[in-house]
Design a protein around this motif. Structure first.
Motif, PDB file in Angstrom:
ATOM      1  N   UNK A   1       0.835  -1.213   0.000  1.00 39.77           N
ATOM      2  CA  UNK A   1       0.000   0.000   0.000  1.00 39.77           C
ATOM      3  C   UNK A   1       0.868   1.261   0.000  1.00 39.77           C
TER       4      UNK A   1
ATOM      5  N   UNK B   1       2.652   0.465   5.077  1.00 43.49           N
ATOM      6  CA  UNK B   1       1.301   0.774   5.572  1.00 43.49           C
ATOM      7  C   UNK B   1       0.570  -0.521   5.891  1.00 43.49           C
TER       8      UNK B   1
ATOM      9  N   UNK C   1       1.394  -1.526   9.314  1.00 42.44           N
ATOM     10  CA  UNK C   1       0.741  -0.661  10.306  1.00 42.44           C
ATOM     11  C   UNK C   1      -0.741  -0.989  10.439  1.00 42.44           C
ATOM     12  N   UNK C   2      -1.367  -1.274   9.294  1.00 36.98           N
ATOM     13  CA  UNK C   2      -2.787  -1.661   9.337  1.00 36.98           C
ATOM     14  C   UNK C   2      -2.976  -2.986  10.083  1.00 36.98           C
TER      15      UNK C   2
ATOM     16  N   UNK D   1      -5.095  -3.522  13.363  1.00 37.07           N
ATOM     17  CA  UNK D   1      -6.153  -4.544  13.386  1.00 37.07           C
ATOM     18  C   UNK D   1      -5.983  -5.473  14.596  1.00 37.07           C
TER      19      UNK D   1
ATOM     20  N   UNK E   1      -6.961  -3.681  17.742  1.00 34.52           N
ATOM     21  CA  UNK E   1      -8.423  -3.612  17.883  1.00 34.52           C
ATOM     22  C   UNK E   1      -8.992  -4.953  18.329  1.00 34.52           C
ATOM     23  N   UNK E   2      -8.459  -6.021  17.781  1.00 32.56           N
ATOM     24  CA  UNK E   2      -8.964  -7.355  18.161  1.00 32.56           C
ATOM     25  C   UNK E   2      -8.685  -7.653  19.622  1.00 32.56           C
ATOM     26  N   UNK E   3      -7.542  -7.171  20.092  1.00 28.98           N
ATOM     27  CA  UNK E   3      -7.200  -7.394  21.506  1.00 28.98           C
ATOM     28  C   UNK E   3      -7.963  -6.461  22.423  1.00 28.98           C
ATOM     29  N   UNK E   4      -8.660  -5.506  21.815  1.00 34.40           N
ATOM     30  CA  UNK E   4      -9.478  -4.583  22.611  1.00 34.40           C
ATOM     31  C   UNK E   4      -8.677  -3.477  23.240  1.00 34.40           C
TER      32      UNK E   4
ATOM     33  N   UNK F   1     -10.689  -0.106  23.166  1.00 33.38           N
ATOM     34  CA  UNK F   1     -12.087  -0.084  23.601  1.00 33.38           C
ATOM     35  C   UNK F   1     -12.181   0.517  24.993  1.00 33.38           C
TER      36      UNK F   1
END
Lengths: 183, 200
Positions: free
Chosen positions: A150, A166, A169-170, A174, A177-180, A183
């Protein structure tokens, strides 16, 4: 593994001769040239590496190619020896290892740069400078493009991998986010 | 039923003949009595009848003696007495047997009642045990179901989260791919160089 060890032995032997007569860099270029020729001429490579053909036939084809080349006599004899010992099929591996050995002698580090887009010359120079500072070696780079990155680049020096893409980094975002973590 | 032997039959036959003769004589005497006067005739007739009766008795006694009817009757009486005693003993034995059986029957009844009570108690205990086990099993199943539901909910949540993250990341990749230009690439490489230089 066994083939790899034997290839290293042949590369070390040729380097030993080259260091004695001071022409190891020329020998390395000749080996690389021959290995590239084999890669670009698969029919030639198939003939000289296949045991379907007799030793005389294969030797004749190799001599014909060597006569047209400007290789050093030592390299020609080395390639004939490889043919005689049925190791000519490992020429690419031998050439790679020879380069690695000569790089160590010349304090050169070879880096593979994978980039999503073409890199400008000045940017590439800055990258090489940074890598030279990191490895304390003269860095020679080989560039390859991969659009799946990318953006950004990935640098591989030996076992070291520096991923500035990139895509990485994505992936990191990701996984976070999955590990929270957000949140 | 009384069974008569061969000798006994002969005696009975002789006795019958003697009776027949007496009856015949008696009949002749009656017939002879119808020719005289009325009173005398009745007296004579009475005498004849008496004599006749006496003969009859004598003949009967003789005949009975000859035929050993008394012995027969005595023997028969003895047999009947023995049979009665035998029957009495058998009756007593039967009564004892009846009492024994009755006692056994009572004992059997007691045992039967005890066995029934025992079986009832065991059945009741088994019933309680089965019910307890079934309740425990039901409790375990419910607990397991609760745990499964909780796990499924957690897994579904995690799955949904992963899907959302994947979708978001994919969308981000599309947006960045579409908007990223050469300047951005230079900036990214510049950042990369800075990070590499920090590693020196």
């Amino acid at each position: 593994m066994i083939g790899s060890k034997i290839s290293k032995r042949y590369a070390k032997a040729l380097l030993s001769i080259g260091r004695e007569d001071g022409n190891y860099e020329e020998y390395g270029k000749n080996l690389r040239e021959f290995a590239d020729f084999c890669t670009s001429s698969p029919e030639f490579y198939r003939v000289i590496s296949s045991r379907i053909y007799s030793g005389e036939e294969r030797g004749g084809v190799l001599d014909w190619a060597l006569e047209k080349s400007g290789f050093a006599p030592v390299v020609k004899n080395f390639l004939r020896l490889l043919l005689e010992k049925n190791r000519i099929g490992a020429i690419a591996e031998i050439a790679d290892y020879y380069e690695k050995l000569t790089d160590e002698i010349a304090n050169i580090a070879r880096a593979e740069i994978i980039t999503a887009r073409p890199i400008k010359e000045d940017t590439l120079g800055r990258v090489k400078q940074a890598l030279t500072g990191l490895t304390s070696q003269d860095v020679k780079v080989q560039i390859r493009e991969d659009a799946s990155l990318i953006g950004g680049i990935i640098v591989k020096i030996g076992d070291l991998v520096l991923d500035g893409s990139v895509r990485a980094q994505l992936e990191g975002l990701k996984e976070s986010l999955k590990r929270g973590e957000y949140t | 039923m009384i069974h008569l032997g061969r000798t006994t039959k002969k005696r009975a036959l002789l006795l019958g003949c003697a009776l027949f003769c007496v009856l015949a004589t008696y009949g002749l005497a009656i017939a002879g009595g119808h020719g005289g006067g009325h009173d005398d005739a009745r007296t004579v007739d009475l005498i004849y009848r008496f004599i006749n009766f006496a003969f009859l008795v004598i003949i009967l006694v003789v005949v009975l003696k000859k035929t050993n009817a008394f012995g027969f009757l005595a023997k028969r009486r003895e047999e009947i007495r023995q049979e009665m005693e035998d029957l009495k003993r058998r009756k007593e034995a039967a009564e004892r047997r009846y009492k024994e059986l009755e006692q056994k029957f009572k004992e059997f009844e007691v045992q039967r009642a005890q066995i029934l009570e025992q079986y009832k108690a065991e059945g009741l205990a088994e019933k309680e045990k089965i019910i307890a086990e079934a309740k425990e099993r039901a409790r375990q199943i419910l607990a397991q179901a609760d745990r499964t539901i909780e796990r499924e909910i957690l897994e579904a949540g995690a799955r949904l989260k992963r899907q959302v993250v994947e979708a978001a990341a994919e969308r981000a990749r599309e947006i960045i791919s579409a908007k990223l230009d050469d300047n951005d690439q230079d900036n990214l490489i510049k950042d990369f160089i800075e990070r590499v230089e920090k590693l020196h």
